[in-house]
Write an enzyme that holds these catalytic residues in place. Structure first.
Site, PDB file in Angstrom:
ATOM      1  N   ILE A  15       0.827  -1.202   0.000  1.00  0.00           N
ATOM      2  CA  ILE A  15       0.000   0.000   0.000  1.00  0.00           C
ATOM      3  C   ILE A  15       0.865   1.258   0.000  1.00  0.00           C
ATOM      4  O   ILE A  15       0.531   2.261  -0.642  1.00  0.00           O
ATOM      5  CB  ILE A  15      -0.979   0.005   1.198  1.00  0.00           C
ATOM      6  CG1 ILE A  15      -2.123   1.000   0.972  1.00  0.00           C
ATOM      7  CG2 ILE A  15      -0.266   0.288   2.499  1.00  0.00           C
ATOM      8  CD1 ILE A  15      -3.117   0.570  -0.063  1.00  0.00           C
TER       9      ILE A  15
ATOM     10  N   LYS B 212      -5.501   2.854   7.518  1.00  0.00           N
ATOM     11  CA  LYS B 212      -6.577   2.113   8.171  1.00  0.00           C
ATOM     12  C   LYS B 212      -6.157   0.651   8.358  1.00  0.00           C
ATOM     13  O   LYS B 212      -5.362   0.139   7.553  1.00  0.00           O
ATOM     14  CB  LYS B 212      -7.879   2.229   7.369  1.00  0.00           C
ATOM     15  CG  LYS B 212      -7.789   1.549   5.977  1.00  0.00           C
ATOM     16  CD  LYS B 212      -8.082   0.065   6.050  1.00  0.00           C
ATOM     17  CE  LYS B 212      -7.695  -0.658   4.792  1.00  0.00           C
ATOM     18  NZ  LYS B 212      -7.818  -2.118   4.933  1.00  0.00           N
TER      19      LYS B 212
ATOM     20  N   ASP C  94      -9.947  -6.452   7.780  1.00  0.00           N
ATOM     21  CA  ASP C  94      -9.005  -5.518   7.169  1.00  0.00           C
ATOM     22  C   ASP C  94      -9.629  -4.881   5.930  1.00  0.00           C
ATOM     23  O   ASP C  94      -9.633  -3.650   5.811  1.00  0.00           O
ATOM     24  CB  ASP C  94      -7.681  -6.213   6.834  1.00  0.00           C
ATOM     25  CG  ASP C  94      -6.671  -5.236   6.260  1.00  0.00           C
ATOM     26  OD1 ASP C  94      -6.061  -4.491   7.037  1.00  0.00           O
ATOM     27  OD2 ASP C  94      -6.502  -5.209   5.022  1.00  0.00           O
TER      28      ASP C  94
END
Length: 316
Positions: free
Chosen positions: A22, A99, A177
């Protein structure tokens, strides 16, 4: 706000901590395309991440160096974020949390208090809220009577999280997740708070986090919300939210990127991470925190109220 005056006239010097997929795919290009930021370092226990950017194995090594940094983007697994974020705050650095922001509600509450005490901007970056269809969906629903919501969030963990064994550990969230992305959208577009009533979570026999779940929620007015999660979806992947209203059905697809209503279809560009960094820059320069725990609170409620079921072991 510490550094506010100087940061109004120059780029915000930012480091990325935790350099997985990410960070590489989303954070780096979003930072480099934003004139408000300059990427000055990466931090990860592995090898150097980018050939033109200084690299450090720990945040302590970064802070002990002569590398000047104003802000930190934390992209590590959630189990270790609180310690890293607290270290950054105590050093006077503004903090963006990928997040889910932390492994527990207590951790994020402590960080928010610390950020306020030290006049630091802390930002919980729920990236799916910045998907192209989310703001239009919220606006379309504003004058509608909502009758029910169905959320289907199904993806193949082997495709999207290869080698990420931490996701199956306690505090790694498992199917939540990705599932917390759905909850971040739902808590943004729906006008009333959501309450988790009951459900079931399936845990592989060799894992401490769920692989799937079927959850019943309702809003504070009794409107039903069904949430179905699956981490073993093969073939087409599904990230859909369907909202039944007195004005017809709204459907968000592709994780919020596409919105369908009776009036037509809204497509937008991939804007999540560019929007996140615009928002973070504004928060820093305006001297404010932006912390929202609503999606994390619902995940915590799921672990409190849902029935746990053991299923066959998971092997990648």
């Amino acid at each position: 706000m510490q550094g506010r005056g100087s940061l109004s006239a120059r780029p915000i010097l930012i480091a990325i901590i935790g350099f997985g997929k990410i960070a590489h795919d989303q954070h780096v290009p979003a930072i480099r395309d934003n004139a408000s930021f300059q990427l000055v370092a990466t931090v990860d226990p592995g090898e150097a991440c980018l050939p033109d950017v200084p690299h450090f194995p720990t945040i302590e090594d970064l802070l002990g160096s002569d590398c000047e940094v104003d802000a930190i983007a934390i992209c590590t697994p959630p189990q270790i974020r609180q310690r890293i974020a607290q270290t950054a705050i105590m050093a006077g650095k503004h903090v963006l949390l990928e997040k889910p922001p932390c492994a527990t509600l207590a951790e994020i509450a402590a960080l928010e208090q610390s950020a306020q005490d030290h006049a630091i901007s802390l930002f919980t970056a729920w990236h799916s809220r910045f998907a192209a269809g989310v703001a239009p969906a919220k606006a379309w629903l504003a004058d509608k009577q909502i009758r029910s919501v169905k959320i289907d969030w199904r993806e193949d963990v082997r495709v999207w999280h290869p080698g990420q064994t931490w996701i199956w550990d306690a505090g790694g969230f498992g199917v939540f997740d990705p599932g917390i992305n759905a909850l971040s959208i739902a808590t943004e577009i729906l006008p009333r708070p959501l309450l988790l009533r009951r459900g079931a979570l399936q845990f592989p026999a060799n894992c401490d986090a769920p692989v799937s779940g079927q959850i019943e929620l309702e809003d504070s007015g009794g409107m039903p919300v069904a949430l179905n999660l699956d981490f073993l979806q093969t073939g087409p992947q599904t990230w859909d939210i369907a909202v039944e209203t007195d004005g017809g059905t709204l459907i968000l697809q592709q994780g919020g990127a596409v919105m369908h209503t009776p009036e037509g279809t809204h497509h937008g560009e991939d804007c999540e991470y560019p929007a996140i960094y615009r928002h973070f820059a504004d928060a820093i320069r305006q001297g404010r925190c932006d912390v929202d725990i609503a999606p994390l609170r619902l995940v915590a409620d799921a672990f409190l109220r849902c029935r746990f079921e053991r299923v066959e072991p998971f092997y990648e």
